[in-house]
Design an enzyme around this catalytic site. Structure first.
Site, short mmCIF file in Angstrom:
data_model
loop_
_atom_site.label_atom_id
_atom_site.label_comp_id
_atom_site.label_asym_id
_atom_site.label_seq_id
_atom_site.Cartn_x
_atom_site.Cartn_y
_atom_site.Cartn_z
N GLU A 262 0.82 -1.16 -0.04
CA GLU A 262 -0.24 0.21 0.20
C GLU A 262 0.88 1.06 0.08
OE1 GLU A 262 -2.91 0.01 3.17
OE2 GLU A 262 -3.62 2.05 2.59
N ASN B 180 -6.67 1.40 2.92
CA ASN B 180 -7.40 2.77 3.07
C ASN B 180 -6.88 3.79 2.07
OD1 ASN B 180 -8.49 1.55 5.12
ND2 ASN B 180 -7.00 2.14 6.63
N ASN C 286 -12.26 -0.71 -0.62
CA ASN C 286 -11.53 -1.28 0.33
C ASN C 286 -12.25 -0.82 1.48
OD1 ASN C 286 -9.03 -2.32 1.70
ND2 ASN C 286 -9.19 -0.25 2.62
N GLU C 287 -12.78 -2.01 2.44
CA GLU C 287 -13.30 -1.88 3.52
C GLU C 287 -14.19 -0.86 3.62
OE1 GLU C 287 -10.19 -1.31 6.66
OE2 GLU C 287 -9.71 -3.43 6.47
N TYR D 91 -6.95 -8.91 11.59
CA TYR D 91 -5.51 -8.93 12.30
C TYR D 91 -5.83 -9.30 13.64
CZ TYR D 91 -4.52 -5.66 8.25
OH TYR D 91 -4.14 -5.31 6.95
N GLU E 283 -6.57 -9.21 3.25
CA GLU E 283 -5.48 -8.72 4.33
C GLU E 283 -5.69 -9.79 5.58
OE1 GLU E 283 -6.08 -4.56 5.60
OE2 GLU E 283 -6.48 -4.12 3.25
N GLN F 218 1.40 -6.73 5.24
CA GLN F 218 1.64 -6.23 4.18
C GLN F 218 2.92 -6.88 3.91
OE1 GLN F 218 1.04 -2.44 3.00
NE2 GLN F 218 -1.10 -2.12 4.28
O1 AHR Z 1 -3.07 -2.93 5.94
C1 AHR Z 1 -3.25 -1.80 6.74
C2 AHR Z 1 -4.88 -1.42 7.01
O2 AHR Z 1 -5.55 -2.29 7.49
C3 AHR Z 1 -5.33 -1.14 5.47
O3 AHR Z 1 -4.85 0.16 4.79
C4 AHR Z 1 -6.68 -1.20 5.69
O4 AHR Z 1 -7.52 -1.77 4.76
C5 AHR Z 1 -7.05 -1.95 6.86
O5 AHR Z 1 -7.79 -1.35 7.86
#
Ligand code: AHR
Length: 498
Positions: free
Chosen positions: A27, A72, A172-173, A244, A293, A350
């Site tokens: 990103e 993001n 995205n999201e 995450y 992700e 990432q």
């Molecule tokens: O990977 C970091 C961030 O986590 C990304 O930009 C977003 O999509 C997620 O919230």
């Protein structure tokens, strides 16, 4: 010593692994692009400014796809700012991470970098501040050969051949309140439907990923996914998932290592929601999952909260991963493989410097702890995933009950069967057996793994091999039975070959 058993049958298969589950993500965030993969003037930079040392490690990982440019970031990105002569490209405020985006690296550089890194793009379009029109333009720029405004622009900018990007993310999201241009499920579902229709109008052969809810903990989770698919089901191929793990949400290491139970349940829930919409629509088409992700993310959060805005490539999300994180990442890879029938794409988020397996400084690049299970899975996890039953003693933790100390999955290809196994027991080794009489004539070629006395051990530029794989495990194959003692708190890769 505790005992565990792995039960396999070569005819009981989950699916072929789609190699794209070993994908990753770059990103425009922190030092991922600038100083991570691109740093003109650095002593490791090639003639394009690409960091050769980073690229070597990425090639070693054999990363099949890289998602780009966010995240993001994409939700407030104008892709046109990043193409054409550099002197004409504007610097812009990136509102997602509150940094300055110089736009000296953009779409065409990313495509050149992908070719050099031996990977393929997974391109995201901005459905936050922008919409279907710009998505139409970018796909015309990338995938049409010539004769139209944007395809000819690409040629004028030095890329005669189309980039031919196969895989696209529709934003995205989009249910995250932090997202620039966040939407309700109905707003996004309709926009995704119309954007998909228009993008397919330009290139009907592409594959499209719609945004699922950005987290299982979101209030919108579930209804978002069903509503969005209710609109765009016929036009998309995948629904995205993100997850995450953050140690502060866990009681202790045992609880942290049990997090894969949540990931496993999350995947099953999303697959069920996709199938619910399939049933309601009387559709014959199955929507697969793009887990685009996933990772551990917690070490850098406090430091990031205190950063000054509008800096150029500041160190952001620079988690320094420890041995315990590597064990959980190994468990997450086992979980993805177990769901190979539904999860066709996954991106370790990432790839460089930002919550990443690879770190760089001006003087070099090195492998973080989590690099190793990722490398092992990418190298040995391609093939047919076998249904893998595990018998193991169990424990309870704050967030989970009945957590098996042993987690495992087996992947078979023509001349090889590999068992990935995690021993979550922090105090005791475990003796395991596996009846492999169907694999007559095979021998143990390798028993690799990761182990360390200290759960908090890390790799640094000065000490890059503090947590590094061993290749001296004790797996043995006699009279059709595989036996091994898996060290306490250890990641194991047992490879049998003909
Ligand atoms: O990977 C970091 C961030 O986590 C990304 O930009 C977003 O999509 C997620 O919230």
């Amino acid at each position: 010593m505790k005992k565990g058993r792995i039960i396999l049958d070569r005819d009981y298969r989950v699916a072929e692994t789609d190699p794209r589950i070993f994908g990753s993500f770059i990103e425009h965030l922190g030092r991922a692009v600038y100083e991570g993969i691109y740093q003109p003037g650095n002593r490791f930079a090639d003639e394009n400014g690409f960091r050769r040392d980073t690229m070597e490690l990425i090639r070693e990982l054999n990363v099949p796809i890289v998602r780009y440019p966010g995240g993001n970031f994409v939700s407030n990105y104008n892709w046109e700012d990043g193409v054409g002569p550099r002197e004409n490209r504007p610097a812009r405020l990136d509102l997602a991470w509150r940094t300055m985006e110089p736009n000296t690296f953009g779409l065409d550089e990313f495509m050149d970098w992908c070719r050099a890194a031996n990977t393929a793009p997974m391109m995201a379009v901005n459905l936050g501040t922008r919409g279907a029109e710009q998505a139409r333009d970018i796909i015309e720029y990338c995938n049409i050969e010539k004769g139209s405004k944007f395809s000819d622009l690409r040629r004028r900018y030095g890329h005669e051949k189309p980039h031919d990007i196969r895989l696209w993310c529709l934003g995205n999201e989009m249910d995250g309140p932090w997202q620039m241009g966040a939407k309700t499920a109905t707003e996004y579902g309709r926009l995704a439907e119309e954007t998909a229709k228009i993008m397919r109008g330009v290139d009907p052969t592409i594959e499209l990923v719609a945004c699922g809810s950005c987290g299982v903990g979101m209030k919108t989770f579930g209804t978002w996914d069903a509503t969005v698919l209710g609109h765009c089901y016929d036009y998309v191929d995948y629904l995205s998932m993100h997850q995450y793990f953050d140690l502060s949400q866990n009681a202790d290491a045992a609880d942290f290592l049990a997090n894969t139970l949540s990931m496993d349940a999350f995947i099953s829930s999303v697959a069920s929601i996709c199938d619910y919409v399939k049933a309601v629509k009387h559709s014959k088409k199955t929507i697969h999952i793009s887990f685009d992700e996933w990772n551990v993310w917690y070490h850098s959060k406090a430091a990031d909260a205190a950063r000054e805005p509008w800096c150029l490539a500041p160190p952001l999300l620079e988690d320094i991963y420890n041995f315990m994180d590597a064990l959980l990442v190994g468990g997450m890879l086992i979980t993805l493989l177990k769901h190979a029938d539904r999860v066709k794409i996954a991106c370790l988020a990432q790839l460089v410097n930002v919550i990443a397996p690879i770190m760089t400084s001006d003087t070099g690049a090195w492998r973080q702890t989590i690099y190793w299970p990722y490398l092992h899975a990418s190298r040995y996890g391609r093939g047919t995933v076998l249904q893998t039953l595990v018998e193991s003693p169990k424990y309870d933790s704050r967030n989970y009950t009945d957590v098996p100390y042993l987690d495992a999955v087996a992947v078979m290809d023509e001349n090889r069967v590999t068992i990935f196994a995690l021993n979550r027991d922090l105090d005791e080794d475990m003796e395991i057996t596996c009846d492999l009489r169907q694999f007559d004539g095979y021998h143990v070629a390798r028993h690799m793994g990761l182990s360390h006395d200290d759960l908090e051990a890390v790799n640094t530029e000065a000490n890059p091999n503090n947590v590094a794989p061993t290749d001296d495990g004790n797996a043995a194959f006699r009279d059709g039975i595989l036996t091994a003692v898996l060290g306490k708190k250890s990641w194991n890769v047992m490879v049998l070959e003909k």
